[in-house]
Design an enzyme around this catalytic site. Structure first.
Site, PDB file in Angstrom:
ATOM      1  N   HIS A   1     -15.663  -5.103   7.252  1.00 57.10           N
ATOM      2  CA  HIS A   1     -14.644  -4.669   6.342  1.00 57.10           C
ATOM      3  C   HIS A   1     -15.413  -5.548   5.182  1.00 57.10           C
ATOM      4  CE1 HIS A   1     -12.299  -1.663   8.356  1.00 57.10           C
ATOM      5  NE2 HIS A   1     -12.485  -2.242   9.769  1.00 57.10           N
TER       6      HIS A   1
ATOM      7  N   LYS B   1       0.452  -1.598   0.412  1.00 50.63           N
ATOM      8  CA  LYS B   1      -0.101   0.011   0.073  1.00 50.63           C
ATOM      9  C   LYS B   1       0.608   1.600  -0.127  1.00 50.63           C
ATOM     10  CE  LYS B   1      -4.131  -1.717   2.125  1.00 50.63           C
ATOM     11  NZ  LYS B   1      -3.878  -3.653   1.930  1.00 50.63           N
TER      12      LYS B   1
ATOM     13  N   GLU C   1      -3.227   7.439   7.500  1.00 53.88           N
ATOM     14  CA  GLU C   1      -4.313   8.103   6.896  1.00 53.88           C
ATOM     15  C   GLU C   1      -5.245   9.179   7.477  1.00 53.88           C
ATOM     16  OE1 GLU C   1      -5.999   5.314   4.025  1.00 53.88           O
ATOM     17  OE2 GLU C   1      -4.177   5.380   2.751  1.00 53.88           O
TER      18      GLU C   1
ATOM     19  N   ARG D   1      -6.894  -7.981 -10.266  1.00 55.39           N
ATOM     20  CA  ARG D   1      -7.603  -9.095 -10.882  1.00 55.39           C
ATOM     21  C   ARG D   1      -9.030  -8.297 -10.540  1.00 55.39           C
ATOM     22  NH1 ARG D   1     -10.051  -9.479  -6.442  1.00 55.39           N
ATOM     23  NH2 ARG D   1      -9.611  -9.135  -3.909  1.00 55.39           N
TER      24      ARG D   1
END
Length: 615
Positions: free
Chosen positions: A237, A118, A202, A299
């Site tokens: 999530h 990430k 973040e 993907r």
């Protein structure tokens, strides 16, 4: 370059069946792979050829790349399609496929690697002019430096493992005093799950929406987008309901986010199907300056059907053509949005028990009409404890959002799945929740709604009475009236629990059928006649031995007609990787035995009935 002639699918279940369907239409021969648990699976029977690759656990079968490549070579397959999950985003496997002289239906290994971490991906996106969430991506991973950066960003902040995914390695921190403990916890989970404890920080988005853009690239350097999807409806999530396009997305904002996604794909020379995921601050509606890059999935996505439905394109066909060296089937100006699509993930799980998986045989499996159904199972199939318990994806398309939503809810209401428990009732409740109906979306909606989304524990009394009357006469009663003057109370078993139901007195005194399935808004219950097991005045429930949980019978120690003593072992149930011994509650005789070795049983199933000794 000509379209490939043969394809091995390195996956199972629904996505394997989905790929086979398109390959067959294109005249491509298909090869399936399967584990012990999947020997009779639908994808195995649909393929032209199938190869056994190992025991049931994924680490001994579907995650063993060497066996998959060997299967491709042995069967003469030209290409390997990874589906999603398993090895689909494994750069080493992708490269090994190519090194073996096979075609990899996916992006180059270098692209997978570039987007796999990430922090590195975020830096790459910043360089490409793609908006990223305010945060910290630095090499200095000391707790002091991370705490200082969190202070600078401003609380609340989100700690994310750079190698994370699926909600693991993420912690929201509301105050500076909570930061150190949250960081330590996040790192422990990250090292355990991913072998990498590096994190990024973040800014926490207070009203987040999950918006993602479908992109596609070819070997000729072209990249297009196929518009956006909204995947904000999540539980822990994990996506629950997805739709396309995103509600409230105006033309200007759509153009900005979709072009940012194209730039992101071009930055890694992307080939094939990919998804650029964004997080949006929806507190003031969707605005281009409040939508930021989150990550890229290299993907095909589980939710790709909603994009197919609004664009009229077959994304698996696109994958196979691009992998064969052909250019993209459509240019950007040839793509447009038509109507609205919505997808729900139907799982074998029990919302009433914390969404625990419900495993076993699908004795009854029907879904409502009017929707697209992508599934890897059929009636009579087994839902295995080894894999994700998704039964099907139900996809609705309509002229507008409400038409798609209503169609999807109707199909789920009409579902009859038994004896496994499913989340169909939960999905119906979610689709009909006022906030979802009005498109007031964010990733916290399901958590906030809480029990309001839980389906009822028992069906309406009118439905119960109707089913009870059916049992009492062996069929539907002619002229049966719920408000009949003459009624009698009778005891039945509802999913193994005794219930008292008022039944028309003329329905008959003795039960004539073994059971009836009662259905309501996607929920299914089993109603069975009550059979007294002890003499008058005794506790009738004592003689009925129920399965305490879903599992597999691994030993039966008695037979019908046997005399048993209190505490005597009756059978052994294997569930949740543990053995559970069921014993006789009193001295008596085995009157009924409804279990055999290797049977899969559901929670509450009646296994044994014992008649208590007189006296």
């Amino acid at each position: 370059m000509a379209l490939m002639k043969s394809l091995l699918i390195a996956n199972r279940g629904e996505i394997a069946c989905r790929i086979i369907r398109t390959a067959r239409r294109l005249g491509i021969r298909t090869v399936a792979v399967y584990s012990d648990a999947d020997a009779q699976a639908l994808h195995v029977r649909l393929a032209d050829e199938a190869v056994h690759i190992g025991p049931s656990p994924v680490r001994e079968s579907y995650l063993v790349g060497e066996r998959i490549i060997a299967a491709a070579k042995a069967t003469g397959a030209e290409a390997v399609h990874p589906g999603y999950g398993f090895l689909s985003e494994n750069a080493e496997f992708a490269q090994a496929v190519v090194d073996a002289g096979l075609v990899w239906v996916g992006p180059d290994a270098a692209s997978i690697t570039a987007m796999g971490l990430k922090d590195a991906a975020k830096k790459l996106m910043q360089d490409a002019g793609v908006p990223t969430t305010p945060g910290y991506l630095g090499e200095d991973q000391s707790p002091a430096r991370l705490a200082a950066e969190a202070d600078a960003i401003g609380y609340p902040v989100l700690i994310k493992a750079v190698a994370g995914g699926g909600g693991k390695g993420m912690r929201k921190v509301d105050t500076a005093g909570d930061f150190a403990e949250a960081l330590a916890s996040c790192r422990r989970e990250a090292i355990s799950s991913f072998g990498n404890d590096h994190v990024l920080l973040e800014k926490w988005i207070t009203n987040p929406r999950h918006i993602e853009v479908q992109v596609f690239g070819d070997r000729q350097g072209q990249v297009v987008h196929l518009y956006e999807r909204d995947c904000s409806l999540q539980r822990r999530h994990q996506k629950v309901i997805e739709e396309a396009p995103a509600p409230g997305m105006d033309a200007g904002t759509r153009e900005a986010i979709c072009q940012a996604a194209v730039r992101a794909a071009k930055a890694v020379n992307y080939v094939g199907a990919g998804t650029i995921e964004f997080i949006a601050d929806g507190s003031a509606g969707l605005r281009a300056d409040h939508i930021w890059f989150m990550e890229m999935n290299t993907r095909l996505q589980v939710e790709h059907p909603v994009t197919e439905e609004i664009t009229g394109q077959d994304l698996v066909e696109w994958q196979l053509r691009v992998a064969s060296g052909e250019p993209l089937p459509k240019a950007q100006d040839e793509l447009a949005i038509n109507g609205w699509a919505m997808e729900a993930r139907l799982y074998a799980e029990d919302p009433a028990k914390g969404f625990l998986p419900s495993i076993g045989r699908l004795d009854t499996f029907t879904l409502g009409a009017g929707c697209r159904i992508d599934t890897g199972v059929e009636q009579g199939a087994e839902i295995s404890p080894f894999y994700d318990p998704m039964i099907a994806k139900v996809i609705a398309h309509g002229t507008d959002r409400d038409a798609a939503r209503t169609s999807l809810a109707t199909a789920l209401k009409d579902a009859v799945i038994w004896p496994l428990k499913t989340n169909a009732g939960f999905l119906v409740k979610t689709l009909e929740h006022p906030d979802f109906s009005a498109a007031r979306l964010d990733t916290g909606l399901i958590e906030r709604a809480g029990d309001a989304l839980m389906p009822p524990a028992r069906p309406d009394e009118a439905l119960l009475a109707d089913a009870a009357a059916t049992l009492s006469r062996g069929g539907m009663l002619a002229g049966f009236r719920l408000n009949a003057d003459r009624r009698a109370e009778a005891t039945f078993l509802l999913d193994g629990e005794p219930v008292t139901i008022a039944v028309a007195a003329h329905a008959g005194d003795e039960p004539q059928r073994d059971e009836a399935l009662v259905t309501q808004a996607g929920q299914v219950w089993r109603l069975a006649p009550w059979r007294a097991t002890v003499s008058a005045g005794g506790d009738a429930s004592d003689g009925t031995i129920l399965s305490p949980m879903p599992g597999r019978i691994i030993a039966v120690s008695i037979a019908t007609g046997d005399r048993v003593l209190k505490g005597q072992k009756l059978l052994t149930l294997e569930a949740m990787k543990m053995e559970h011994t069921l014993t006789a509650p009193f001295d008596g005789t085995v009157a009924d035995l409804n279990a055999a070795e290797s049977d899969q049983v559901t929670a509450g199933a009646v296994l044994i009935r014992i008649d208590k000794d007189a006296g």
